[in-house]
Design a protein around this motif. Structure first.
Motif: not given
Length: 305
Positions: A107, A145-146, A151-152, A193-197, A199
């Motif tokens: 993060e 990537r995260t 967290e992003d 490659k974010p986890r939650k944000s 694309q």
């Protein structure tokens, strides 16, 4: 205690058997494959040496690094051996011929590998921009990537565009059929490659996760990983028919139930068999599907192959 010792002995026997299987394969398969006689005179500019006007993006076999920015991760001699996958800086990897980078962030925009962290991603981007300033025709695929479990970084997509905007090749399926020369002066395909944000979308400066795929198997057994890589690669379409990049990782990784937890001695079990893998791809009819080939502790022999 007895059952634990027995299990460890079985694992050591399995590792020894699998190492022998790759050694035997190396002896039987020979040492030649189409193009193996070509050695770049300048690895820093190998795309330029091949010819940007005739080098199509979907016909390149891209040398890559796994967990690229871990050369200074953790504490030296203490935690670093458990997470370090590269000894060279990002700049020196690029100079050595690497063209695909695998960067994991948390993060606060620091590079990490699991729970261990290292320098800011600013260091990665500064090294990349230094390399770009010293070359003219080298294209780099930058995957960021995260890391799992983190967290992003807030507004990280905007940050990447601000830092690399003038160099970015925008997300576009037509890129795959173009030559390097047709993409210049743009130089970087950045896959975020974010986890939650959200694309990135078609036409954006950044590329979405679906454009860089692989089939990761988490094992410390070298022949198991080798054959899994062959199996999954053989199931892909030829590289010239795909609208995404497909990566094969010539790595094995430490396992928590094995006493050898340091990356380097474990990954050495498969590291030297990169050329054997290419030869087997030719023999098994899937050489035209090989595209991104990545490794821990990249060296000139891997890049040349």
């Amino acid at each position: 205690m007895g059952s634990h010792l027995s299990k460890q002995l079985e694992r050591r026997k399995a590792i020894s058997t699998e190492k022998k299987a790759l050694t035997d394969l190396e002896i039987s398969c020979g040492c030649e494959f189409p193009g193996c006689d070509y050695m770049p005179s300048d690895r820093k500019n190998w795309m330029s040496g091949v010819g940007p006007e005739k080098l199509h993006i979907n016909k390149i076999v891209w040398p890559g690094t796994h967990d690229s920015a871990t050369n200074k991760i953790g504490i030296r001699f203490v935690s670093r051996p458990f997470a370090q996958c590269q000894s060279l800086s990002i700049y020196n990897q690029l100079v050595a011929g690497t063209r695909v980078l695998d960067i994991r962030v948390q993060e606060d925009r620091r590079v990490c590998h699991g729970i261990l962290k290292t320098y800011s991603v600013d260091v990665v981007l500064a090294d990349l921009k230094r390399f770009l300033s010293e070359t003219e025709s080298e294209i780099v695929i930058l995957e960021i990537r995260t890391e799992f479990g983190h967290e992003d970084p807030p507004e990280f997509d905007k940050y990447l565009v601000e830092q690399l905007g003038e160099h970015l090749i925008h997300q576009d399926d037509h890129v795959f059929t173009k030559t390097v020369a047709e993409l210049l002066p743009k130089r970087v395909i950045c896959v975020w490659k974010p986890r939650k944000s959200p694309q990135p979308k078609h036409g954006d400066p950044l590329w979405s996760a679906g454009y860089l795929k692989d089939n990761w198997i988490d094992t410390d057994l070298p022949s198991t990983k080798f054959e899994s890589n062959i199996k999954h690669l053989s199931q892909q379409q030829p590289a010239t028919s795909r609208k995404f990049f497909y990566r094969v990782e010539n790595t094995v990784t430490p396992q928590p139930d094995n006493p050898i937890m340091c990356v380097k001695p474990v990954t050495k079990r498969i590291h030297c068999y990169a050329k054997v893998f290419i030869i087997e791809c030719v023999k098994r009819g899937c050489a035209d599907k090989l595209q991104i080939f990545s490794t821990d502790y990249i060296d000139k022999e891997f890049v040349d192959a």
